[in-house]
Design a protein around this motif. Sequence first.
Motif, PDB file in Angstrom:
ATOM      1  N   SER A 196      74.324  40.656 -23.686  1.00  0.00           N
ATOM      2  CA  SER A 196      74.427  39.547 -23.395  1.00  0.00           C
ATOM      3  C   SER A 196      75.567  39.299 -22.585  1.00  0.00           C
ATOM      4  O   SER A 196      76.311  40.221 -22.310  1.00  0.00           O
ATOM      5  N   ASP A 197      76.190  38.232 -22.080  1.00  0.00           N
ATOM      6  CA  ASP A 197      77.518  38.193 -21.304  1.00  0.00           C
ATOM      7  C   ASP A 197      78.564  38.840 -21.724  1.00  0.00           C
ATOM      8  O   ASP A 197      79.424  39.194 -21.071  1.00  0.00           O
ATOM      9  N   GLU A 200      78.653  40.485 -24.549  1.00  0.00           N
ATOM     10  CA  GLU A 200      78.658  41.615 -24.231  1.00  0.00           C
ATOM     11  C   GLU A 200      79.065  42.727 -23.293  1.00  0.00           C
ATOM     12  O   GLU A 200      79.765  43.901 -23.490  1.00  0.00           O
TER      13      GLU A 200
END
Length: 216
Positions: A99-100, A102
């Motif tokens: 994800s962004d 992460e």
Amino acid sequence: MKKILIGFYILIIMGIIVCISNSGIFNSKKSEAIAAGEKIYKKNCISCHGETGKGEGSKTGTAINSQNFLSNVSDKDLYHYVKYGRDGTVMPAYGPRLSDKELNNLVAFIRDWQTKEIEFDVPKTISGDPERGKAQFNLYCLNCHGEAGIGKEKMGTALSNPQYLKYTTDKQIWIDAAYGREETRMGPSLKGLEGARQLKEKDINDIVTYIRSLEK
């Protein structure tokens, strides 16, 4: 009276800002991001880039824990490198996997390796002769980076890779070529530094221009 009240309100606001700054809230969030990024790094990156990020992993991986490298790239650059990967290499695109948040945590962890900011002396205009640059590249760079910059496993980055060229500026390529990455086989090339090649600014300009021409 009105001026006194305004001054009083300003003092209160300044006090609140100071309290928030000293509360460690921002440092706490940064620490959390770094800790989360470390877990992501160990799960996805350690086998190639190594435990310390110096490219000592069991598989192919470049040294990203380099003060020269980290002083030459922004967080946005690191984000793009990880998100989009490098087609045709062992560096996959992590955009579909992470994800962004992460990705940003991973960037925070990598950035935490930086202990100093290095100022590089770079020409204002980077423009040269691509044909001469090709000759210089074949003489000085081909052994590690491969013919036409296709890269060599455990030797050199794929410089003709479309993602590399898309998310790396001529200035960044120039700095990499001129100053290298400390503690790796990629030593400095610029004349006057402690490298073996001792290339002039014009030579590096030509090489960068040739590398950029590989984008076509």
